[in-house]
Design an enzyme around this catalytic site. Sequence first.
Site, PDB file in Angstrom:
ATOM      1  N   LYS A  78       0.831  -1.209   0.000  1.00  0.00           N
ATOM      2  CA  LYS A  78       0.000   0.000   0.000  1.00  0.00           C
ATOM      3  C   LYS A  78       0.863   1.256   0.000  1.00  0.00           C
ATOM      4  O   LYS A  78       0.565   2.231  -0.694  1.00  0.00           O
ATOM      5  CB  LYS A  78      -0.953  -0.015   1.204  1.00  0.00           C
ATOM      6  CG  LYS A  78      -2.064  -1.062   1.037  1.00  0.00           C
ATOM      7  CD  LYS A  78      -2.782  -1.409   2.345  1.00  0.00           C
ATOM      8  CE  LYS A  78      -3.730  -2.602   2.114  1.00  0.00           C
ATOM      9  NZ  LYS A  78      -4.359  -3.103   3.359  1.00  0.00           N
ATOM     10  N   GLN A  91      -3.940  -1.590   9.516  1.00  0.00           N
ATOM     11  CA  GLN A  91      -3.852  -2.918   8.903  1.00  0.00           C
ATOM     12  C   GLN A  91      -4.477  -3.950   9.844  1.00  0.00           C
ATOM     13  O   GLN A  91      -4.167  -3.992  11.027  1.00  0.00           O
ATOM     14  CB  GLN A  91      -2.385  -3.273   8.612  1.00  0.00           C
ATOM     15  CG  GLN A  91      -2.213  -4.603   7.901  1.00  0.00           C
ATOM     16  CD  GLN A  91      -2.834  -4.611   6.497  1.00  0.00           C
ATOM     17  OE1 GLN A  91      -2.701  -3.660   5.730  1.00  0.00           O
ATOM     18  NE2 GLN A  91      -3.543  -5.686   6.169  1.00  0.00           N
ATOM     19  N   ASP A 106     -10.268   3.536   4.378  1.00  0.00           N
ATOM     20  CA  ASP A 106     -10.384   2.081   4.230  1.00  0.00           C
ATOM     21  C   ASP A 106     -11.814   1.618   4.547  1.00  0.00           C
ATOM     22  O   ASP A 106     -12.148   0.440   4.385  1.00  0.00           O
ATOM     23  CB  ASP A 106      -9.376   1.400   5.170  1.00  0.00           C
ATOM     24  CG  ASP A 106      -9.061  -0.036   4.778  1.00  0.00           C
ATOM     25  OD1 ASP A 106      -9.152  -0.362   3.574  1.00  0.00           O
ATOM     26  OD2 ASP A 106      -8.724  -0.836   5.671  1.00  0.00           O
TER      27      ASP A 106
END
Lengths: 278, 278
Positions: free
Chosen positions: A50, A94, A117
């Site tokens: 990412k 994450q 996200d």
Amino acid sequence: MLMDGTAAAKRIVDQAAADTAALKADGVTPCLATVLVGSDPASVTYVRMKQNRSAKAGIGSWHVELPEAITTRTLVAALTELSQDPDVHGILLQHPVPPHIDERAAFEAIAPEKDVDGVTMHSFAAMAFGEPGFVSATPGGILRLLDEYEVDLAGKHAVVVGRSPILGKPVGMMLLARDATVTYCHSRTADLASYTRQADILVAAVGKPKFITGDAIKPGAVVIDAGYNPGNIGDVDFAGAVDKASLITPVPGGVGPMTIAVLLEQTVAAAKMAQRRL
Amino acid sequence: MLMDGTAAAKRIVDQAAADTAALKADGVTPCLATVLVGSDPASVTYVRMKQNRSAKAGIGSWHVELPEAITTRTLVAALTELSQDPDVHGILLQHPVPPHIDERAAFEAIAPEKDVDGVTMHSFAAMAFGEPGFVSATPGGILRLLDEYEVDLAGKHAVVVGRSPILGKPVGMMLLARDATVTYCHSRTADLASYTRQADILVAAVGKPKFITGDAIKPGAVVIDAGYNPGNIGDVDFAGAVDKASLITPVPGGVGPMTIAVLLEQTVAAAKMAQRRL
């Protein structure tokens, strides 16, 4: 026919890069903060991927690495700080986080306007209710890929296998918002194949390698494999499914690249919104 | 067999009344604020019914009546004030509000800890994710009624017809949380009966009188009629359905009383939580 997520993602990322260049000319550098707890090898790889893609698009990235033994409280404090930092436009935690951490509490420490996200309760409800907000990156990527291949969703039967808060549940809500008839299946579903065989659009989001076999797929179905199991193996038995499906995502190169593309696109959108608020 | 919502609701309200008496002995009177915009006769009736039931249970009620022509901004301000008032424990905004008002903005002005009707985005996401929060009153009442009749939900196919933010969507999420396989149908669903005929549990939440006919019901199904159409007519053609269903809710006397019971129960729960915070 294969659904080429790599190619579709490239178009989205190219646009994000162009938008980033324009923002930079205006004095704003979009910035994505990635937060990694512990050192799970798969998570390390995902975060690095990412960051690399962000850098390629010209998006700045901050990286926060926290030790495995961190408490929920400290993680929440770190995320709250990033939420308040005007230089940070998007925040990615994450996941999964280590099991001793309250993942939901951590997600909720991300300000909705930086939730690129799409993991917060606010983002989920916004997806479900058609309100403004960021979408979960993977579900958002799946919808973009369906659009890319002009898959008609209205009135079609979409069967989602899996009900996680960041994948199964939001992708079902997004398909429902697009007028599909949506069935949620999961580990407690009796006779799973009796549902999947009805699916015009089948989304596999269970995290079990080759869990969906060819005989469970309706001829002509559109098959979206959102699985990402060790060894780049999807949730769908590709060899068994490829001759039944009209469209199918490969693993890798299907949903995965779309997830990152949506993440970057939403980071740029967050930066634009922050600029507008100045 | 009929599912007697009136009797089940009475047990819940009796408990709420007992809890209210105990709270009053501790110096706290649970208080529900009802907010009515305009003078739609059905809405006036519903609000009055909720106030009467509150009074019978010993719950205090405040009533705010606002003119039809009010702006979203003024309504939001009124709800924000109630959200901040320490004497108010629960807030109910009677819906639908007039079409010129942004209903979502109004709902979101209700503090989650006072959202005893379960209409906010936070409450919806909490229901979907199994997090603490109030449930939407009607979906919550439906689940309580299913429990009252010991309907096993795990692995069963629940079909929800309707996808509104306060009824269809949350009831589906609550059924999913209880391990049902859940299908959402709606106005764009092709061949609706092909889905409803698969339903072990059928929830009709469309607001169209007698929309679900007997031939669309699987023999032995549990049929929940959440419709409340003019003239006390449900969404299910009761005469056609009653011989097919193993359990069915009458209209009136099924889901309706359960909705109010859950509203009052949650108001008392909100008062208890407020007391604990003191």
